[in-house]
Design a protein around this motif. Structure first.
Motif, PDB file in Angstrom:
ATOM      1  N   ASN A 180     103.622 150.302 -52.264  1.00 33.68           N
ATOM      2  CA  ASN A 180     103.372 151.726 -52.460  1.00 33.68           C
ATOM      3  C   ASN A 180     104.281 152.547 -51.543  1.00 33.68           C
ATOM      4  O   ASN A 180     105.002 152.013 -50.697  1.00 33.68           O
ATOM      5  CB  ASN A 180     101.882 152.061 -52.344  1.00 33.68           C
ATOM      6  CG  ASN A 180     101.339 151.904 -50.933  1.00 33.68           C
ATOM      7  OD1 ASN A 180     102.069 152.051 -49.951  1.00 33.68           O
ATOM      8  ND2 ASN A 180     100.071 151.591 -50.825  1.00 33.68           N
ATOM      9  N   THR A 201     105.149 152.398 -55.934  1.00 29.12           N
ATOM     10  CA  THR A 201     104.060 153.076 -56.642  1.00 29.12           C
ATOM     11  C   THR A 201     103.539 154.248 -55.814  1.00 29.12           C
ATOM     12  O   THR A 201     103.654 154.253 -54.596  1.00 29.12           O
ATOM     13  CB  THR A 201     102.905 152.100 -56.940  1.00 29.12           C
ATOM     14  OG1 THR A 201     102.332 151.678 -55.700  1.00 29.12           O
ATOM     15  CG2 THR A 201     103.380 150.878 -57.706  1.00 29.12           C
ATOM     16  N   GLY A 231     100.214 155.916 -56.602  1.00 27.31           N
ATOM     17  CA  GLY A 231      98.890 156.229 -57.138  1.00 27.31           C
ATOM     18  C   GLY A 231      98.970 156.982 -58.457  1.00 27.31           C
ATOM     19  O   GLY A 231      99.796 156.654 -59.317  1.00 27.31           O
ATOM     20  N   GLU A 276      94.108 158.401 -67.691  1.00 25.63           N
ATOM     21  CA  GLU A 276      92.881 157.606 -67.815  1.00 25.63           C
ATOM     22  C   GLU A 276      91.787 158.448 -68.456  1.00 25.63           C
ATOM     23  O   GLU A 276      91.750 159.675 -68.287  1.00 25.63           O
ATOM     24  CB  GLU A 276      92.438 157.052 -66.459  1.00 25.63           C
ATOM     25  CG  GLU A 276      91.945 158.056 -65.460  1.00 25.63           C
ATOM     26  CD  GLU A 276      93.050 158.834 -64.754  1.00 25.63           C
ATOM     27  OE1 GLU A 276      92.797 159.992 -64.404  1.00 25.63           O
ATOM     28  OE2 GLU A 276      94.154 158.310 -64.575  1.00 25.63           O
TER      29      GLU A 276
HETATM   30  N1  LIG Z   1      93.947 156.937 -61.125  1.00 25.84           N
HETATM   31  C1  LIG Z   1      94.922 156.277 -61.752  1.00 25.84           C
HETATM   32  N2  LIG Z   1      95.042 156.384 -63.073  1.00 25.84           N
HETATM   33  C2  LIG Z   1      95.983 155.702 -63.721  1.00 25.84           C
HETATM   34  N3  LIG Z   1      96.899 154.898 -63.140  1.00 25.84           N
HETATM   35  C3  LIG Z   1      96.830 154.765 -61.831  1.00 25.84           C
HETATM   36  C4  LIG Z   1      95.832 155.439 -61.068  1.00 25.84           C
HETATM   37  N4  LIG Z   1      96.008 155.088 -59.793  1.00 25.84           N
HETATM   38  C5  LIG Z   1      97.069 154.254 -59.778  1.00 25.84           C
HETATM   39  N5  LIG Z   1      97.576 154.059 -60.996  1.00 25.84           N
HETATM   40  C6  LIG Z   1      98.732 153.239 -61.369  1.00 25.84           C
HETATM   41  O1  LIG Z   1      98.747 152.099 -60.546  1.00 25.84           O
HETATM   42  C7  LIG Z   1      99.933 152.056 -59.772  1.00 25.84           C
HETATM   43  C8  LIG Z   1      99.625 151.479 -58.406  1.00 25.84           C
HETATM   44  O2  LIG Z   1      98.713 152.314 -57.736  1.00 25.84           O
HETATM   45  P1  LIG Z   1      98.816 152.641 -56.176  1.00 25.84           P
HETATM   46  O3  LIG Z   1     100.141 153.285 -55.895  1.00 25.84           O
HETATM   47  O4  LIG Z   1      97.587 153.368 -55.806  1.00 25.84           O
HETATM   48  O5  LIG Z   1      98.838 151.168 -55.529  1.00 25.84           O
HETATM   49  P2  LIG Z   1      98.312 150.670 -54.101  1.00 25.84           P
HETATM   50  O6  LIG Z   1      98.461 151.761 -53.101  1.00 25.84           O
HETATM   51  O7  LIG Z   1      98.993 149.379 -53.857  1.00 25.84           O
HETATM   52  O8  LIG Z   1      96.791 150.456 -54.429  1.00 25.84           O
HETATM   53  P3  LIG Z   1      95.766 149.348 -53.912  1.00 25.84           P
HETATM   54  O9  LIG Z   1      94.840 150.142 -53.057  1.00 25.84           O
HETATM   55  O10 LIG Z   1      95.138 148.874 -55.171  1.00 25.84           O
HETATM   56  O11 LIG Z   1      96.536 148.297 -53.165  1.00 25.84           O
HETATM   57  C9  LIG Z   1     100.464 153.474 -59.762  1.00 25.84           C
HETATM   58  O12 LIG Z   1     101.861 153.490 -59.607  1.00 25.84           O
HETATM   59  C10 LIG Z   1     100.040 153.974 -61.142  1.00 25.84           C
HETATM   60  O13 LIG Z   1     100.969 153.557 -62.119  1.00 25.84           O
END
Ligand SMILES: Nc1ncnc2c1ncn2[C@@H]1O[C@H](COP(=O)(O)OP(=O)(O)OP(=O)(O)O)[C@@H](O)[C@H]1O
Ligand SMILES: [Mg+2]
Length: 335
Positions: free
Chosen positions: A201, A234, A236, A256
């Motif tokens: 991320n 990524t 979020g 979503e």
């Molecule tokens: N609320 C949401 N609705 C739809 N897609 C989402 C949402 N949150 C995240 N995503 C998708 O999931 C991807 C990964 O999410 P995020 O960047 O939050 O990962 P992370 O920080 O590694 O999360 P985690 O806490 O699961 O490790 C995002 O790039 C997006 O494509």
């Protein structure tokens, strides 16, 4: 030989859904905290018993995409361990690389899930954090792809695993854990030239490069120098930016219907990316990368629409047939 082996953490996840009272809290990153009356009994509205840990979560994505998948992780010898193994088997994931110890209980999390889909996690890492090289059966690890995410003591395996992968021509996807970045950043940097894909991320990317994400192009420039393969960062609900060293791809999210529980967004995205990339061969074309971004995004959206990190994981046919996942804007620009 397996198509894909996931290597990392394994937990038993139990969700307690309720209308927990919230208070402002300037010490909490979100600015909010649950306020549960100390010493009292509270009823919750729903419970959900699931499995989690990045190795388990990713393995479910690969199995539902039809790959011969194994999960390499470490659990205890207790009831949660039995439940964990049963769930993976039900998904068609091979569990012979899961090692078991009686030294520590299986990792166990209680997730206090709000009506808004946000959760506070009380996590015990137990056996999962003691996962080490001697728990692995190297000859069985040969496969086309690995999905690697190492936490606790298991981060010691990182460089030896990457050497083995290189010798055996295994494509490695790496999703660093927060713990790994915090404790072994220099070691992480040393291994990046052996990766086929790195998914992380935005704040993790800033942490690894030491460059603020306000200078996004600079972060990518540095990541491209460090990582041999593709980099996906990524952000979020804002979506994702991907670099293949030549082009930058930007996408938002599939809207979503309702965020029920955001647990597993990162894992479903990262494993979803690999599940599609593994259908193509190197060098990956822009179309292959766009396909990977589209499925990873669809998988993440589907996962946040139900409770648990794996319940919503899409099957290959579901993704390919459902018109909901067809149109997705991905902008591409030259680096
Ligand atoms: N609320 C949401 N609705 C739809 N897609 C989402 C949402 N949150 C995240 N995503 C998708 O999931 C991807 C990964 O999410 P995020 O960047 O939050 O990962 P992370 O920080 O590694 O999360 P985690 O806490 O699961 O490790 C995002 O790039 C997006 O494509
Ligand atoms: Mg993550």
């Amino acid at each position: 030989m397996f198509d894909i082996v996931t290597i990392g953490s394994a937990t038993r996840d139990n969700f307690l859904k309720g209308d927990y009272p919230l208070v402002d809290d300037k010490n909490s990153p979100s600015g909010k905290a649950y306020a549960l009356p100390y010493g009292e009994k509270l009823s919750v509205d729903d419970v959900y018993f699931t499995i989690g840990g990045n190795a388990a979560n990713a393995a479910v994505t690969f199995a539902r995409h039809g790959y011969k998948t194994a999960c390499a992780a470490k659990i205890g010898k207790d009831l949660p361990a039995k439940e964990f193994l049963a769930r993976l088997k039900l998904e068609g994931v091979n569990t012979k690389l899961v090692s078991q110890t009686d030294e520590k209980p299986t990792a166990y999390s209680v997730l206090l899930l709000s009506e808004q889909g946000e959760r506070t996690i009380l996590g015990y890492h137990g056996a999962s954090d003691t996962f080490k090289l001697s728990d692995l059966r190297f000859t069985k690890l040969r496969s086309k792809w690995w999905y690697l995410s190492l936490a606790g003591e298991s981060d010691k395996m990182y460089l030896p695993l990457l050497d083995f992968a290189k010798e055996n021509k295994i494509s490695v996807a790496f999703n660093p854990s927060g713990h790994h970045i915090k404790h072994k950043k220099e070691e992480i940097l040393k291994g990046l030239d052996k990766l086929a894909l790195m998914v992380l991320n935005k704040s993790e990317a800033a942490e690894i490069t030491g460059i603020s994400f306000e200078n996004e192009k600079e972060v990518f420039k540095r990541m491209d120098e460090l990582v041999a393969g593709i980099v996906a960062v990524t952000d979020g609900p804002n979506g994702v930016t991907v670099s293949d060293g030549k082009n930058l791809y930007r996408a938002g999210i599939f809207k979503e219907k309702q965020v029920i529980d955001r647990t597993g967004a990162g894992d479903s995205f990262g494993s979803g990316f690999v599940a599609r990339l593994a259908l193509y061969s190197i060098p990956y074309t822009p179309d292959a990368i766009k396909d990977a971004i589209r499925f990873a995004s669809a998988n993440a959206t589907s996962v946040v629409e139900s409770v648990g990190a794996t319940e919503g994981v899409l099957r290959k046919e579901q993704f390919e047939k459902d018109p909901r996942w067809k149109n997705f804007e991905i902008k591409m620009e030259k680096l």
